[in-house]
Design a protein around this motif. Sequence first.
Motif, PDB file in Angstrom:
ATOM      1  N   THR A 122       0.856  -1.186   0.000  1.00  0.00           N
ATOM      2  CA  THR A 122       0.000   0.000   0.000  1.00  0.00           C
ATOM      3  C   THR A 122       0.898   1.244   0.000  1.00  0.00           C
ATOM      4  O   THR A 122       2.007   1.216   0.550  1.00  0.00           O
ATOM      5  N   PRO A 123       0.421   2.324  -0.594  1.00  0.00           N
ATOM      6  CA  PRO A 123       1.261   3.529  -0.657  1.00  0.00           C
ATOM      7  C   PRO A 123       1.285   4.281   0.679  1.00  0.00           C
ATOM      8  O   PRO A 123       0.354   4.141   1.488  1.00  0.00           O
ATOM      9  N   VAL A 124       2.317   5.078   0.880  1.00  0.00           N
ATOM     10  CA  VAL A 124       2.285   6.027   1.997  1.00  0.00           C
ATOM     11  C   VAL A 124       1.189   7.040   1.673  1.00  0.00           C
ATOM     12  O   VAL A 124       0.835   7.225   0.503  1.00  0.00           O
ATOM     13  N   SER A 125       0.633   7.682   2.690  1.00  0.00           N
ATOM     14  CA  SER A 125      -0.471   8.612   2.431  1.00  0.00           C
ATOM     15  C   SER A 125       0.026   9.961   1.906  1.00  0.00           C
ATOM     16  O   SER A 125      -0.598  10.558   1.028  1.00  0.00           O
ATOM     17  N   ALA A 126       1.134  10.433   2.483  1.00  0.00           N
ATOM     18  CA  ALA A 126       1.623  11.760   2.083  1.00  0.00           C
ATOM     19  C   ALA A 126       3.138  11.724   1.908  1.00  0.00           C
ATOM     20  O   ALA A 126       3.857  11.266   2.802  1.00  0.00           O
ATOM     21  N   ALA A 127       3.586  12.197   0.748  1.00  0.00           N
ATOM     22  CA  ALA A 127       5.029  12.234   0.489  1.00  0.00           C
ATOM     23  C   ALA A 127       5.483  13.681   0.373  1.00  0.00           C
ATOM     24  O   ALA A 127       4.806  14.511  -0.251  1.00  0.00           O
ATOM     25  N   GLY A 128       6.645  13.969   0.976  1.00  0.00           N
ATOM     26  CA  GLY A 128       7.272  15.284   0.862  1.00  0.00           C
ATOM     27  C   GLY A 128       8.408  15.159  -0.137  1.00  0.00           C
ATOM     28  O   GLY A 128       9.329  14.356   0.052  1.00  0.00           O
ATOM     29  N   LEU A 129       8.329  15.930  -1.213  1.00  0.00           N
ATOM     30  CA  LEU A 129       9.310  15.808  -2.295  1.00  0.00           C
ATOM     31  C   LEU A 129      10.273  16.986  -2.237  1.00  0.00           C
ATOM     32  O   LEU A 129       9.841  18.138  -2.378  1.00  0.00           O
ATOM     33  N   TYR A 130      11.563  16.705  -2.028  1.00  0.00           N
ATOM     34  CA  TYR A 130      12.537  17.795  -2.004  1.00  0.00           C
ATOM     35  C   TYR A 130      13.086  17.997  -3.406  1.00  0.00           C
ATOM     36  O   TYR A 130      13.650  17.081  -4.008  1.00  0.00           O
ATOM     37  N   VAL A 131      12.949  19.210  -3.905  1.00  0.00           N
ATOM     38  CA  VAL A 131      13.504  19.563  -5.214  1.00  0.00           C
ATOM     39  C   VAL A 131      14.561  20.637  -4.976  1.00  0.00           C
ATOM     40  O   VAL A 131      14.244  21.712  -4.450  1.00  0.00           O
ATOM     41  N   PRO A 132      15.827  20.342  -5.328  1.00  0.00           N
ATOM     42  CA  PRO A 132      16.871  21.324  -5.037  1.00  0.00           C
ATOM     43  C   PRO A 132      16.703  22.596  -5.856  1.00  0.00           C
ATOM     44  O   PRO A 132      16.044  22.588  -6.912  1.00  0.00           O
ATOM     45  N   GLY A 133      17.323  23.678  -5.373  1.00  0.00           N
ATOM     46  CA  GLY A 133      17.160  24.937  -6.099  1.00  0.00           C
ATOM     47  C   GLY A 133      18.145  26.002  -5.681  1.00  0.00           C
ATOM     48  O   GLY A 133      17.968  27.160  -6.016  1.00  0.00           O
ATOM     49  N   GLY A 134      19.193  25.627  -4.948  1.00  0.00           N
ATOM     50  CA  GLY A 134      20.133  26.641  -4.463  1.00  0.00           C
ATOM     51  C   GLY A 134      21.033  27.163  -5.567  1.00  0.00           C
ATOM     52  O   GLY A 134      21.039  28.350  -5.875  1.00  0.00           O
ATOM     53  N   LEU A 135      21.800  26.259  -6.183  1.00  0.00           N
ATOM     54  CA  LEU A 135      22.791  26.658  -7.183  1.00  0.00           C
ATOM     55  C   LEU A 135      22.300  26.452  -8.604  1.00  0.00           C
ATOM     56  O   LEU A 135      22.876  26.963  -9.550  1.00  0.00           O
TER      57      LEU A 135
END
Length: 433
Positions: A122-135
């Motif tokens: 079964t899937p996790v209910s909520a995923a936090g997706l980190y998208v880089p963006g510093g450099l």
Amino acid sequence: MPQFLSTTDADFEQRFSAVLAAKREDSPDVDDVVSGIIADVRARGDVAVLELTAKFDRMQIDADQIRLSDAEIDAEIAKVSDEEQHALELAAERIRAYHTRQMPSDEMWTDPDGATLGWRWTPVSAAGLYVPGGLASYPSSVLMNAVPAKVAGVERLAMVVPTPDGIINPLVMMAARVAGVDEVYRIGGAQAVAALAYGTETIAPVDKITGPGNAFVAAAKRRVFGKVGIDMIAGPSEILVIADGDNDADWIALDLMSQAEHDESAQSLLITTDAAFGQAVADAVTVRLETLERREIAGASWRDFGAIITVRDLDEAARLCDRIAPEHLELCVADPEALSDKITHAGAIFLGQWTPEAIGDYVGGPNHVLPTARSARFSSGLSVLDFLKRTTLAKMSPEALRAIGPAAEVLATSESLEAHGLSVTARLRKLNG
Ligand SMILES: NC(=O)c1ccc[n+]([C@@H]2O[C@H](COP(=O)([O-])OP(=O)(O)OC[C@H]3O[C@@H](n4cnc5c(N)ncnc54)[C@H](O)[C@@H]3O)[C@@H](O)[C@H]2O)c1
Ligand SMILES: N[C@H](CO)Cc1c[nH]c[nH+]1
Ligand SMILES: [Zn+2]
């Protein structure tokens, strides 16, 4: 200049160990800073996130601006050219096709003792997706995070992406839309990871955090593990190219620079059977570094962490590769499949001279979120499995309980766990009249 090593040197082991140890994301300084940031976000929520965003991303916003509105996202998407949109859609389609094949199946069977057993995903209910963006900006990392999550069936996708100086990348927004991201927050670094893990007034906590980032992001993911799940440590990029002398030195130089240009903490390594070719690649890198747009970053990475290692033969190269456990491995040799068979530890392997690593970064299909800092020894690239969990299932028939229950009673007694044993005994008594 990078370091030059040869396995025939008397001090090779010592110098190779130094290359392995020269890791860029374990530093106690980074971890101290990150631990302070996480504590601050836990204690003060949005207020801390806003202060840290002002400090590290030079951006003053209010709490109600942390999340991008649909209108803001639409306005950004309108700036994307048709050519960029098509490239993004082609990438998304190829990534989706690859990851769909990763979906595992549920299983259920009855064994000879009459026990019905199995598992289901079964899937996790909520995923936090980190998208880089510093450099740099990473629309491709939006797809690499979100597409597998969608394929796995995750209900809520919350994405964080830093927008230094308030500059939003339109393609990042389009990628979020194409991939079906539900919430986009303009924050990054350890503060964004902490906000996803613990929640703030504005951001509801998630169950799992995935995605790549710099040393601060990698350290923060390590620290929040346990409160939430994480995929792996996907920190500053790395490439190891194993090449024989029968290659174009400039192509290999560009492949090495393709990862060096990500971050001063990136690492590019070349192992070659031909010392003269190694020197030719070093010369080609020097020429390229005169004009590459990101020469400051790539040059610093190459100078501080780059190395060219001459080996006696490809077997020796394979053994060194397993000790490095690189994130990306390019095999530019006559028989790349044969060499690949000799290698156990690598995040992703690119076979042959027509497969530059950059194809894997964007459109190949496999995921580009990959284990760094030698963690390919024990972890894998992001996949649908990272967004799924497995629940086991067991059903005893009376016959099954009669057959295997007594052994459970014995083991419970030997562990001195009386209630465990009695829970079986009570049922067996009933069955046995
Ligand atoms: N392994 C992978 O799969 C993979 C994939 C893509 C990118 N990457 C890596 O992701 C990284 C992206 O890095 P980036 O910097 O461009 O973006 P990032 O979003 O990872 O990091 C930017 C954030 O770092 C924080 N930060 C910067 N300096 C800080 C400091 N001194 N103290 C505290 N926090 C600080 C800030 O909060 C900023 O918002 C690169 O290292 C790249 O190689 C890895
Ligand atoms: N090479 C990175 C992973 O280490 C992924 C990436 C995204 N865009 C360009 N490259
Ligand atoms: Zn890359």
